[in-house]
Design an enzyme around this catalytic site. Structure first.
Site, short mmCIF file in Angstrom:
data_model
loop_
_atom_site.label_atom_id
_atom_site.label_comp_id
_atom_site.label_asym_id
_atom_site.label_seq_id
_atom_site.Cartn_x
_atom_site.Cartn_y
_atom_site.Cartn_z
N TYR A 11 -74.92 23.30 3.94
CA TYR A 11 -75.40 23.90 2.69
C TYR A 11 -75.10 25.41 2.72
CZ TYR A 11 -78.77 25.66 -0.70
OH TYR A 11 -79.36 26.32 -1.74
N LYS A 29 -85.16 18.34 -3.31
CA LYS A 29 -84.13 17.37 -3.67
C LYS A 29 -84.73 15.96 -3.78
CE LYS A 29 -81.79 21.16 -3.23
NZ LYS A 29 -81.09 21.54 -2.02
N ARG A 43 -104.14 29.07 3.93
CA ARG A 43 -102.85 29.26 4.62
C ARG A 43 -102.82 28.41 5.88
NH1 ARG A 43 -102.75 33.37 7.70
NH2 ARG A 43 -103.38 34.93 6.19
N ASP A 86 -80.96 18.56 9.42
CA ASP A 86 -81.32 18.70 8.00
C ASP A 86 -81.05 17.34 7.36
OD1 ASP A 86 -81.35 19.13 5.26
OD2 ASP A 86 -80.56 21.17 5.40
C1 LIG Z 1 -80.97 22.73 -1.23
C2 LIG Z 1 -80.75 22.57 0.22
C3 LIG Z 1 -81.39 23.43 1.13
C4 LIG Z 1 -82.26 24.58 0.68
O1 LIG Z 1 -83.43 24.13 0.06
P1 LIG Z 1 -84.24 24.93 -1.09
O2 LIG Z 1 -85.35 24.00 -1.40
O3 LIG Z 1 -83.28 25.14 -2.22
O4 LIG Z 1 -84.68 26.21 -0.49
C5 LIG Z 1 -81.19 23.19 2.47
N1 LIG Z 1 -80.42 22.19 2.91
C6 LIG Z 1 -79.79 21.35 2.06
C7 LIG Z 1 -78.94 20.25 2.60
C8 LIG Z 1 -79.93 21.52 0.69
O5 LIG Z 1 -79.29 20.70 -0.15
#
Ligand SMILES: *Cc1c(COP(=O)(O)O)cnc(C)c1O
Length: 373
Positions: A107, A202, A55, A177
């Site tokens: 998101y 992604k 961890r 983000d």
């Molecule tokens: C998908 C997404 C998230 C969340 O991510 P997960 O891996 O699904 O938990 C956060 N921000 C953006 C812009 C996203 O497209």
């Protein structure tokens, strides 16, 4: 987590392809070994190999964390179990009762999390549409600004450099983000942001087979606090998933360039298309949104597509099409969504690495089969 090694003169594509190579002197492994061991022998009392318990630190995860830090021009990288756990990790930095300003079009899962924190009385979140609005609302009580650019799914661009100046003037942190553009196309830390987060599910992973998140910072103070918080709460990326992320990152530069090339071709062809009401493409990246002439056309358009897969998520090698109204943004109340343009005639496309001509032809044939309103 560990401080990154010295930056090299290598270009980004080189560094990406080489992630994990030349690290295992004993065997010469080119592909990073997957260290499943959760615990590590201490040479002596008071001594450590640098690894004690997984961890806290794991050799496979450390390779990907260093790569993530370098890629975003930071010094500390953290690989987490999902994009949402990456975002949650960052918000653990602030005391309860903190106030945050967030870009409006985010998101849906981030909105849901911020709404839950508000409902539970842990924090206060307000939203801004433009940087002018941010400038008017930011004050000494603002703990941090959180933004996505381009926004999701309306593709509005916000200037990270200006947002960073505004945040600094008010001793607030700027959190970006960077899931949509990735560090290949945009490096928020270089533009003045304090922390970058990613859904590595992604583009960074890139193959629709891995759930992962990333947090990167260049600040020693924030790096230490994030490291403490991640070790304390434990939403780390597993060794196997760390390996999958390394494997995905090796081709990031190639993929992003091909996906962007495809998106530019598709956007240019869609702009000439009279059967599409509006197209949203900021001329970079590979995310495109469009509005059909009426929401009634959505079901038949989606059923007619043969190459694009109707599914949530984005950023993988396979092209996907998403209906934010019922999928990614379903948790945002309808009236609120529509007030800023996220209407139920909107579809969001994530462009993959297929041949652009095939993608264009698929949209064309689906439009032909879609009855006019
Ligand atoms: C998908 C997404 C998230 C969340 O991510 P997960 O891996 O699904 O938990 C956060 N921000 C953006 C812009 C996203 O497209």
């Amino acid at each position: 987590m560990k401080k990154t090694t010295e930056p090299t003169h290598w270009k980004e594509a080189t560094r990406l392809a080489q992630i994990g190579n030349h690290q295992d002197d004993q065997t010469g492994a080119v592909s990073t070994p997957i260290y499943l061991s959760t615990t590590y022998a201490h040479p002596k009392l008071g001594q450590s190999t640098g690894f004690d318990y997984t961890r806290t630190a794991n050799p496979t995860r450390q390779v990907v964390e260093q790569a993530l830090a370098q890629l975003e021009n930071g010094r500390y990288g953290f690989a987490t179990s999902s994009g949402m756990s990456a975002i949650q990790l960052v918000f653990q930095l602030f005391p309860s009762g903190s106030r945050f300003l967030v870009s409006r079009d985010v998101y849906g899962g981030s909105y849901r999390y911020f709404d839950a924190l508000t409902q539970q009385g842990y924090a206060q979140f307000s939203y801004f549409d433009t940087l002018e609005e941010l400038k008017k609302t930011i004050d000494a009580d603002t703990a941090a600004v959180f933004l996505e650019t381009p926004t999701n799914p309306l593709m509005n661009e916000l200037d990270i450099f200006i947002a960073a100046q505004l945040a600094k003037e008010h001793q607030a942190l700027l959190i970006v983000d960077n899931t949509f553009l990735t560090p290949i196309l945009q490096k928020p830390l270089t533009l003045g942001a304090d922390i970058v987060v990613h859904s590595a599910t992604k583009f960074l992973g890139g193959h629709n087979d891995l759930l992962a998140g990333a947090v990167i910072t260049g600040s020693d103070d924030l790096g230490e606090k994030l490291s403490f918080a991640l070790n304390t709460t434990g939403a780390v990326l597993s060794p196997f998933d760390s390996w999958l992320l390394i494997r995905g990152l090796k081709t990031l530069d190639l993929r992003i360039k091909q996906q962007e090339k495809n998106a530019k071709k598709l956007a240019a062809s869609l702009k000439k298309e009279k059967r599409i009401k509006e197209i949203f493409y900021p001329e970079r990246g590979s995310m495109i949104s469009l509005k059909l002439q009426s929401p009634e056309q959505v079901p038949s358009f989606l059923s007619a597509l043969k190459l694009f897969t109707f599914a949530e998520s984005l950023g993988g090698v396979e092209s996907l099409i998403t209906y934010p109204t019922t999928q990614t943004h379903a948790d945002i109340p309808k009236a609120l969504r529509e007030s800023y343009g996220l209407t139920d005639d909107l579809l969001r496309l994530s462009i993959g690495i297929e041949a652009a001509e095939d993608l264009i032809a698929d949209i064309q044939q689906a439009l032909e089969k879609t009855a006019a309103p």
